[in-house]
Design a protein around this motif. Structure first.
Motif, PDB file in Angstrom:
ATOM      1  N   SER A  51       0.837  -1.189   0.000  1.00 36.55           N
ATOM      2  CA  SER A  51       0.000   0.000   0.000  1.00 36.55           C
ATOM      3  C   SER A  51       0.870   1.236   0.000  1.00 36.55           C
ATOM      4  O   SER A  51       2.093   1.148   0.109  1.00 36.55           O
ATOM      5  N   ARG A 134      -9.937  -1.789   2.054  1.00 37.16           N
ATOM      6  CA  ARG A 134      -8.525  -2.167   2.178  1.00 37.16           C
ATOM      7  C   ARG A 134      -8.021  -2.806   0.881  1.00 37.16           C
ATOM      8  O   ARG A 134      -6.921  -2.504   0.412  1.00 37.16           O
ATOM      9  N   LEU A 137      -7.558  -0.240  -1.967  1.00 37.47           N
ATOM     10  CA  LEU A 137      -6.293   0.486  -1.831  1.00 37.47           C
ATOM     11  C   LEU A 137      -5.131  -0.390  -2.283  1.00 37.47           C
ATOM     12  O   LEU A 137      -4.168   0.100  -2.896  1.00 37.47           O
ATOM     13  N   ARG A 246      -3.735   4.165   6.148  1.00 34.92           N
ATOM     14  CA  ARG A 246      -3.321   3.698   4.831  1.00 34.92           C
ATOM     15  C   ARG A 246      -1.853   3.300   4.786  1.00 34.92           C
ATOM     16  O   ARG A 246      -1.465   2.426   3.996  1.00 34.92           O
TER      17      ARG A 246
END
Length: 334
Positions: A51, A134, A137, A246
């Motif tokens: 990420s 999630r 992303l 994030r």
């Protein structure tokens, strides 16, 4: 007012990095300009990916090819997701993804904004639960694309050229009300329409949000801006915020103090690519008096020393309509 950046043209005519999918699609910006021409695909990830590592514009931790190589070299014996564990401050988050995502390509963004302006998103994903957020992303990170979290689309300007990244539309829904001493706490998923929530709390006789009637958007956006109007702001009633970090890939629950609220400001606003709001818990007062502090509102209710919550709500809506500040298809100034 937020503005999405113009898309990069550095990739030329070459397609973005691809992986095996159940159905191949060659959707790229320029392949269609309407929702009817937008291509749809479901993709299931198996490679180890990463990420974003924090700031806006930061690069992903690894390219798709590097991630695939790392995956093969590890010779994993299982196919399930690995647990996401807390990382030291500043560390980069990495995790696997294997949830099927419905990814639409070249989706016009104008219908998703109150200004009704803007070109297409390269990829568009509707996230209906926390895990989908999630994984969406992760989808963006693997492809080295920026990700933008889309709520109600109010005060959002998108360039005619569109957004060369992944737009993740928040669709998380649900409300839970519990007693908390003499107060009532209502936990609201980020995708709940804001004004419908306010109307519900007024109907239940829960004081604390009535002056925030008529504001467009979704509940998850309210702590970001510390939304306020007519003498109230959400910082007064927010007890907790459930967020996805994030950079670390973790889901956390923050107290009011952690959010760093200020006038139309918060930690979320100061670090726009740092966190995703998943749910907000408001602490309201059953049977409480309406908040009538704003001068204009006091003048409008001068003949009513103790107006009901519903009366305050309707007065606020009337004031906002007189200024074209309520989303109304029949508004001459629309």
């Amino acid at each position: 007012t937020r503005t999405l950046p113009r898309p990069s043209t550095s990739h030329g005519s070459s397609a973005p990095p691809r992986r095996r999918t159940r159905k191949r699609s060659r959707g790229r910006p320029g392949s269609g300009s309407s929702s009817s021409s937008a291509s749809t695909r479901r993709t299931r990830g198996r490679s180890r990916i990463t990420s974003y590592a924090g700031n806006a514009g930061s690069a992903p931790c690894a390219t798709a090819g590097q991630a695939e190589s790392a995956h093969k070299s590890r010779k994993r014996r299982d196919t399930g997701r690995e647990p996401i564990t807390p990382l030291p401050a500043g560390a980069r988050a990495s995790y696997t993804w294997d949830v099927a995502l419905a990814v639409r390509n070249d989706v016009p963004l104008a219908p998703y904004t109150t200004f009704e302006l803007g070109g297409p998103a390269r990829h568009f994903i509707e996230a209906h639960d926390e895990e989908s957020v999630r994984q969406a992303l992760a989808f963006a990170g693997e492809r080295g694309r920026p990700a933008f979290i889309l709520g109600g689309g109010s005060n959002l300007v998108v360039a005619d050229a569109g957004f060369d990244g992944v737009v993740i539309a928040t669709r998380l829904r649900g409300r839970t009300i519990t007693a908390a001493g003499t107060a009532a706490e209502i936990e609201v998923a980020a995708g709940e329409p804001w004004d419908a929530l306010v109307a519900d709390t007024v109907d239940r006789g829960l004081a604390g949000l009535e002056c925030l009637s008529g504001i467009p958007g979704l509940a998850g956006a309210t702590p970001v801006q510390n939304v306020g109007a007519y003498g109230q702001e959400v910082a007064e009633t927010i007890a907790r915020v459930r967020v996805l970090d994030r950079a670390r890939g973790t889901i956390e629950t923050w107290t009011n103090e952690t959010c760093g609220f200020a006038y139309r400001d918060s930690v979320f606003k100061r670090t726009p690519d740092g966190f995703v709001v998943l749910a907000v818990t408001f602490r309201l007062v059953p049977g409480g008096a309406a908040g009538v502090r704003y001068a204009e509102l006091r003048r409008a209710l001068a003949d009513e020393p103790a107006p009901s919550l519903e009366r305050v709500r309707q007065t606020v809506l009337a004031l906002r309509r007189s200024k074209s500040m309520v989303i109304d298809p029949g508004d001459d100034n629309r």
